[in-house]
Scaffold this active site. Structure first.
Site, mmCIF file in Angstrom:
data_model
loop_
_atom_site.group_PDB
_atom_site.id
_atom_site.type_symbol
_atom_site.label_atom_id
_atom_site.label_comp_id
_atom_site.label_asym_id
_atom_site.label_seq_id
_atom_site.Cartn_x
_atom_site.Cartn_y
_atom_site.Cartn_z
ATOM 1 N N ARG A 1 0.815 -1.228 0.000
ATOM 2 C CA ARG A 1 0.000 0.000 0.000
ATOM 3 C C ARG A 1 0.845 1.273 0.000
ATOM 4 O O ARG A 1 0.394 2.335 0.394
ATOM 5 C CB ARG A 1 -0.986 0.027 1.168
ATOM 6 C CG ARG A 1 -1.958 -1.138 1.134
ATOM 7 C CD ARG A 1 -3.134 -0.918 2.047
ATOM 8 N NE ARG A 1 -4.048 -2.024 1.941
ATOM 9 C CZ ARG A 1 -3.957 -3.138 2.654
ATOM 10 N NH1 ARG A 1 -2.987 -3.272 3.538
ATOM 11 N NH2 ARG A 1 -4.826 -4.100 2.486
ATOM 12 N N LYS A 47 3.154 11.520 -11.304
ATOM 13 C CA LYS A 47 2.242 10.681 -12.093
ATOM 14 C C LYS A 47 2.940 9.359 -12.365
ATOM 15 O O LYS A 47 4.033 9.331 -12.948
ATOM 16 C CB LYS A 47 1.912 11.349 -13.424
ATOM 17 C CG LYS A 47 0.808 12.371 -13.331
ATOM 18 C CD LYS A 47 0.356 12.778 -14.719
ATOM 19 C CE LYS A 47 -0.715 13.846 -14.635
ATOM 20 N NZ LYS A 47 -1.082 14.370 -15.970
ATOM 21 N N GLU A 81 9.804 18.612 -24.830
ATOM 22 C CA GLU A 81 9.082 18.969 -23.592
ATOM 23 C C GLU A 81 9.795 20.125 -22.879
ATOM 24 O O GLU A 81 9.158 20.983 -22.283
ATOM 25 C CB GLU A 81 8.963 17.761 -22.650
ATOM 26 C CG GLU A 81 8.191 16.570 -23.227
ATOM 27 C CD GLU A 81 6.681 16.760 -23.347
ATOM 28 O OE1 GLU A 81 6.129 17.746 -22.823
ATOM 29 O OE2 GLU A 81 6.036 15.902 -23.990
ATOM 30 N N LYS A 137 8.001 22.883 -14.469
ATOM 31 C CA LYS A 137 7.085 21.783 -14.150
ATOM 32 C C LYS A 137 6.748 21.802 -12.660
ATOM 33 O O LYS A 137 5.596 21.604 -12.264
ATOM 34 C CB LYS A 137 7.687 20.444 -14.568
ATOM 35 C CG LYS A 137 6.805 19.287 -14.133
ATOM 36 C CD LYS A 137 6.567 18.228 -15.137
ATOM 37 C CE LYS A 137 5.427 17.327 -14.648
ATOM 38 N NZ LYS A 137 5.366 16.059 -15.296
ATOM 39 N N GLU A 170 -4.070 17.544 -10.850
ATOM 40 C CA GLU A 170 -4.643 17.908 -12.151
ATOM 41 C C GLU A 170 -6.147 18.154 -12.089
ATOM 42 O O GLU A 170 -6.937 17.499 -12.749
ATOM 43 C CB GLU A 170 -4.306 16.856 -13.221
ATOM 44 C CG GLU A 170 -4.568 17.400 -14.614
ATOM 45 C CD GLU A 170 -3.858 16.665 -15.736
ATOM 46 O OE1 GLU A 170 -2.749 16.165 -15.533
ATOM 47 O OE2 GLU A 170 -4.443 16.620 -16.805
ATOM 48 N N ARG A 187 -2.668 22.127 -13.939
ATOM 49 C CA ARG A 187 -1.680 21.128 -14.372
ATOM 50 C C ARG A 187 -1.908 20.739 -15.838
ATOM 51 O O ARG A 187 -0.975 20.355 -16.539
ATOM 52 C CB ARG A 187 -1.732 19.890 -13.467
ATOM 53 C CG ARG A 187 -0.640 18.888 -13.808
ATOM 54 C CD ARG A 187 -0.381 17.892 -12.706
ATOM 55 N NE ARG A 187 0.633 16.938 -13.126
ATOM 56 C CZ ARG A 187 1.330 16.158 -12.307
ATOM 57 N NH1 ARG A 187 1.114 16.225 -11.015
ATOM 58 N NH2 ARG A 187 2.226 15.316 -12.768
ATOM 59 N N ASN A 218 -0.180 20.161 -20.907
ATOM 60 C CA ASN A 218 -0.628 19.478 -22.119
ATOM 61 C C ASN A 218 -0.625 20.375 -23.345
ATOM 62 O O ASN A 218 -1.217 20.022 -24.373
ATOM 63 C CB ASN A 218 -2.035 18.912 -21.915
ATOM 64 C CG ASN A 218 -1.977 17.593 -21.206
ATOM 65 O OD1 ASN A 218 -1.470 16.620 -21.739
ATOM 66 N ND2 ASN A 218 -2.469 17.560 -19.985
ATOM 67 N N HIS A 255 -0.540 18.822 -26.750
ATOM 68 C CA HIS A 255 -0.743 17.379 -26.612
ATOM 69 C C HIS A 255 -2.075 16.874 -27.194
ATOM 70 O O HIS A 255 -2.226 15.674 -27.385
ATOM 71 C CB HIS A 255 -0.633 16.957 -25.135
ATOM 72 C CG HIS A 255 0.805 16.868 -24.662
ATOM 73 N ND1 HIS A 255 1.668 17.941 -24.710
ATOM 74 C CD2 HIS A 255 1.523 15.845 -24.141
ATOM 75 C CE1 HIS A 255 2.851 17.571 -24.230
ATOM 76 N NE2 HIS A 255 2.792 16.306 -23.889
ATOM 77 N N HIS A 277 -1.563 13.487 -29.165
ATOM 78 C CA HIS A 277 -2.134 12.180 -28.836
ATOM 79 C C HIS A 277 -2.912 11.618 -30.032
ATOM 80 O O HIS A 277 -2.880 10.417 -30.301
ATOM 81 C CB HIS A 277 -3.029 12.271 -27.596
ATOM 82 C CG HIS A 277 -2.240 12.525 -26.333
ATOM 83 N ND1 HIS A 277 -2.726 13.270 -25.285
ATOM 84 C CD2 HIS A 277 -0.990 12.136 -25.960
ATOM 85 C CE1 HIS A 277 -1.808 13.321 -24.321
ATOM 86 N NE2 HIS A 277 -0.754 12.637 -24.712
ATOM 87 N N HIS A 328 6.318 10.236 -29.349
ATOM 88 C CA HIS A 328 5.618 11.244 -28.556
ATOM 89 C C HIS A 328 6.215 12.641 -28.790
ATOM 90 O O HIS A 328 5.491 13.606 -29.036
ATOM 91 C CB HIS A 328 5.684 10.871 -27.074
ATOM 92 C CG HIS A 328 4.917 11.822 -26.202
ATOM 93 N ND1 HIS A 328 3.553 11.977 -26.283
ATOM 94 C CD2 HIS A 328 5.341 12.693 -25.255
ATOM 95 C CE1 HIS A 328 3.161 12.891 -25.406
ATOM 96 N NE2 HIS A 328 4.226 13.345 -24.778
HETATM 97 N N1 GLY Z 1 3.291 15.099 -18.121
HETATM 98 C C1 GLY Z 1 2.209 15.892 -17.681
HETATM 99 C C2 GLY Z 1 2.044 15.904 -16.196
HETATM 100 O O1 GLY Z 1 2.897 15.411 -15.477
HETATM 101 O O2 GLY Z 1 1.067 16.411 -15.727
#
Ligand code: GLY
Length: 354
Positions: free
Chosen positions: A116, A138, A180, A221, A231, A235, A239, A242, A246, A258
């Site tokens: 956990r 993420k 990026e 970032k 997000e 956040r 994108n 993006h 995508h 990508h």
């Molecule tokens: N790569 C986008 C984010 O981490 O929100």
């Protein structure tokens, strides 16, 4: 060395510098460590980290996974978790990711789910993982139904971005990671936009200069993530470019990488914004594409793309949602970009890229 603070609920630092991996044992507090790496990176750095951690008296297990996106699967996650259990690791263990975005997404999710949740550390070795995947928590894997459909927000305790590792990165991957970094430049750090013209901005360039670019990109970032860890709002600015990216990746069956797809996507966003009289970064987006020399776009009509644009994860019940730059370094989420506008921007993109 430069330190960037990520001020989320459990704050942590991103260390950026050359030779950081040699100090890995001093950075990991836990007595047992699972080093997760892939078959490309482990021979360069995974085995060395294993030795350094063992010499420091820690119990260490090297968990090697095949290199490539296929390793971001539920099956591989299960495999990694089972290897931790077989090693008898308890709650006092740490998972240490050494590799690119696939490794950090997989290892981070293993850390989030084993018992956990156990401590997670990241040593990104690709430019993309340094400036994006390893920062912000993420983690996750893909399903056959789509990318990143399963995962967790699980922040690392510490990120160690050793820019010396970029020297062993394939040139293509360096350039794709730079997309990026350039995007972070457009979102709010003008210095990053000069990288493409800097002779030292190359994978084996001057370490101090690489450190500065990576740290500035991480700082953008970190700021965005600190404002919106989960997000629920800003956040999504990350994108930028993006939505089209995508769609292009999906419709070409990932023949465009990508990074390549995001570079085309940035030009698409620039053209959409320009039509509205907003910040004009068409020239900068084209400069990025010239530098990147991406796979040429296959012949695609807008109607081929539309079904994928309609499936974008940012879309809400109200419809499609795009990130555009209203003014320089001022991203906004926009819900009223009609099909006609998108079609025209796509046609303009094909014209300027022809
Ligand atoms: N790569 C986008 C984010 O981490 O929100």
């Amino acid at each position: 060395m430069t330190e960037v603070e990520v001020e989320v609920a459990s704050p942590y630092r991103v260390l950026v510098g050359s030779g950081l991996l040699e100090r890995v044992a001093a950075m990991v507090a836990e007595p047992a460590v699972a080093v997760v790496s892939d078959t490309n990176v482990a021979p360069h750095y995974g085995t060395a980290a294993h030795r350094l951690l063992s010499e420091a008296g820690k119990r260490v297990k090297l968990v090697e996974v095949p290199a490539g996106e296929e390793s971001k699967s539920l099956q591989m996650l299960g495999d990694v978790l089972r290897r931790l259990a077989q090693a008898g690791f308890g709650r006092d263990c740490a998972v240490l990711a050494i590799g690119g975005g696939v490794v950090s997404d997989l290892a981070g999710f293993a850390a989030a789910s084993y018992l956990r949740g156990v401590a997670y550390y990241a040593c990104p070795t690709s430019l993309l993982a340094m400036v994006d995947a390893s920062v912000g928590g993420k983690t996750g894997v893909n399903l056959p139904e789509g990318k990143n459909l399963v995962g967790a927000f699980w922040q690392p305790r510490l990120v160690m971005a050793d820019v010396a590792t970029l020297a062993t990165l394939p040139e293509r991957q360096f350039r794709e990671g730079a997309v990026e970094l350039y995007k972070h430049g457009l979102l709010g750090e003008a210095k990053l936009l000069t990288a493409l013209d800097d002779r030292e901005f190359r994978r084996d360039g001057d370490a101090a200069i690489l450190e500065e670019y990576v740290a500035r990109s991480v700082a953008v970032k970190a700021r965005v993530v600190a404002d919106d860890e989960r997000e629920q709002g800003g956040r999504a600015f990350l994108n930028l470019g993006h939505s089209l990216a995508h769609a292009l990746e999906a419709v070409t069956g990932h023949r465009l990488s990508h990074g390549e797809a995001v570079a085309y996507g940035l030009l698409f966003s620039a053209l959409l914004g320009k039509e509205r009289g907003w910040h004009d970064f068409v020239g900068q987006a084209r400069r990025l594409l010239t530098w990147l020399e991406p796979t040429p776009l296959p012949s695609l009509a807008f109607d081929d793309l539309m079904p994928y644009l309609l499936r974008d994860k940012k879309n809400s019940a109200a419809g499609q949602r795009f990130v555009l730059l209203e003014q320089e370094a001022t991203p906004v989420l926009v819900d009223d970009v009609g099909e006609f506008e998108q079609r025209r921007a796509w046609e303009r993109l094909l014209e300027v890229e022809a």
